[in-house]
Design an enzyme around this catalytic site. Structure first.
Site, mmCIF file in Angstrom:
data_model
loop_
_atom_site.group_PDB
_atom_site.id
_atom_site.type_symbol
_atom_site.label_atom_id
_atom_site.label_comp_id
_atom_site.label_asym_id
_atom_site.label_seq_id
_atom_site.Cartn_x
_atom_site.Cartn_y
_atom_site.Cartn_z
ATOM 1 N N ASP A 53 32.807 -4.219 -7.446
ATOM 2 C CA ASP A 53 32.019 -3.047 -7.802
ATOM 3 C C ASP A 53 31.842 -2.940 -9.316
ATOM 4 O O ASP A 53 30.824 -2.426 -9.801
ATOM 5 C CB ASP A 53 32.704 -1.783 -7.260
ATOM 6 C CG ASP A 53 31.892 -0.530 -7.522
ATOM 7 O OD1 ASP A 53 30.657 -0.619 -7.558
ATOM 8 O OD2 ASP A 53 32.498 0.540 -7.697
ATOM 9 N N ASP A 56 29.078 -5.897 -10.549
ATOM 10 C CA ASP A 56 27.632 -5.770 -10.369
ATOM 11 C C ASP A 56 26.979 -5.033 -11.541
ATOM 12 O O ASP A 56 25.889 -5.405 -11.990
ATOM 13 C CB ASP A 56 27.287 -5.112 -9.026
ATOM 14 C CG ASP A 56 27.897 -3.723 -8.869
ATOM 15 O OD1 ASP A 56 28.502 -3.203 -9.826
ATOM 16 O OD2 ASP A 56 27.771 -3.154 -7.770
ATOM 17 N N SER A 67 18.166 -1.764 -11.532
ATOM 18 C CA SER A 67 17.100 -1.336 -10.623
ATOM 19 C C SER A 67 17.527 -0.078 -9.872
ATOM 20 O O SER A 67 18.720 0.172 -9.675
ATOM 21 C CB SER A 67 16.775 -2.443 -9.608
ATOM 22 O OG SER A 67 17.893 -2.716 -8.776
ATOM 23 N N ASP A 78 29.704 2.231 -2.131
ATOM 24 C CA ASP A 78 30.919 2.915 -2.575
ATOM 25 C C ASP A 78 31.291 4.053 -1.633
ATOM 26 O O ASP A 78 32.443 4.214 -1.235
ATOM 27 C CB ASP A 78 30.737 3.477 -3.988
ATOM 28 C CG ASP A 78 30.736 2.395 -5.050
ATOM 29 O OD1 ASP A 78 31.132 1.253 -4.730
ATOM 30 O OD2 ASP A 78 30.331 2.695 -6.182
#
Length: 204
Positions: A53, A56, A67, A78
């Site tokens: 996590d 990224d 994006s 999450d």
């Protein structure tokens, strides 16, 4: 025009941070399939997904692949993984209602935050520069502090029964977990205020 538009859409789906997001989903599916039968493997897979996590976002900034789709994918992944963890813990430990209440707070807080972000025209729910609360700014503005709160919260929940209540590690993670819940409440209130402000501004 259509093929070019389709090609652009495909390129967003294939952004490196989004591919990491798909990988996280697969890891989480495997982890929760094993959560009752192989608890150690579940913990390893879950925290590996948690580690990804952080990757990224780094790749998104490194390769300029930020994006809206990626932000939503990250948020949903999450929230679903945290919701599944809390649901599992509610079955294993009593009183289970505590974990379900935490689940509700987590989803409500982040949903309000994400929606208010789009209403204000921002590209990231982590953009809280215009907020007045110092704790919320510290959480989203300082990644080490955010990482501590998130990791402490996950570890505290995952090891609450196995860890001696008087141990230093338990108190450290408990502090991080408590701060995370306070931030969830603050985030929910400030995001709700933003939605109300949008309504009042639109009605004028």
């Amino acid at each position: 025009m259509a093929p070019q538009s389709t090609q652009r859409a495909l390129s967003v789906y294939l952004y490196i941070p989004n591919i990491i997001g798909y990988f996280r989903i697969i890891i989480n599916c495997v982890a929760f399939a094993l959560c009752y039968s192989h608890k150690t493997l579940f913990a390893i897979l879950y925290f590996f997904s948690f580690f990804c996590d952080g990757l990224d976002g780094w790749f998104a900034r490194k390769f300029n692949q930020v994006s809206t789709f990626g932000a939503v994918l990250d948020m949903v992944t999450d929230r679903v993984s945290t919701a599944c963890l809390l649901a599992v813990l509610s079955q294993l430990y009593r009183p289970g209602l505590i974990f379900l209440l935490l689940l509700g707070l987590d989803i409500t807080s982040h949903w309000f935050q994400m929606y208010s972000t789009f209403l204000s025209g921002k590209t990231s729910h982590k953009d809280v520069k215009d907020k007045n609360n110092w704790l919320l700014k510290a959480y989203y503005g300082h990644r080490p502090f955010m990482a501590f709160c998130c990791v402490a919260s996950e570890v505290c929940l995952s090891t609450i029964k196995e860890t001696p209540l008087l141990s230093l590690s338990f108190f450290v993670t408990l502090i991080g977990w408590a701060v995370k819940q306070v931030i969830n409440v603050i985030q929910m209130k400030t995001a709700a205020d933003s939605c109300v402000f949008y309504d009042t501004k639109r009605s004028k």
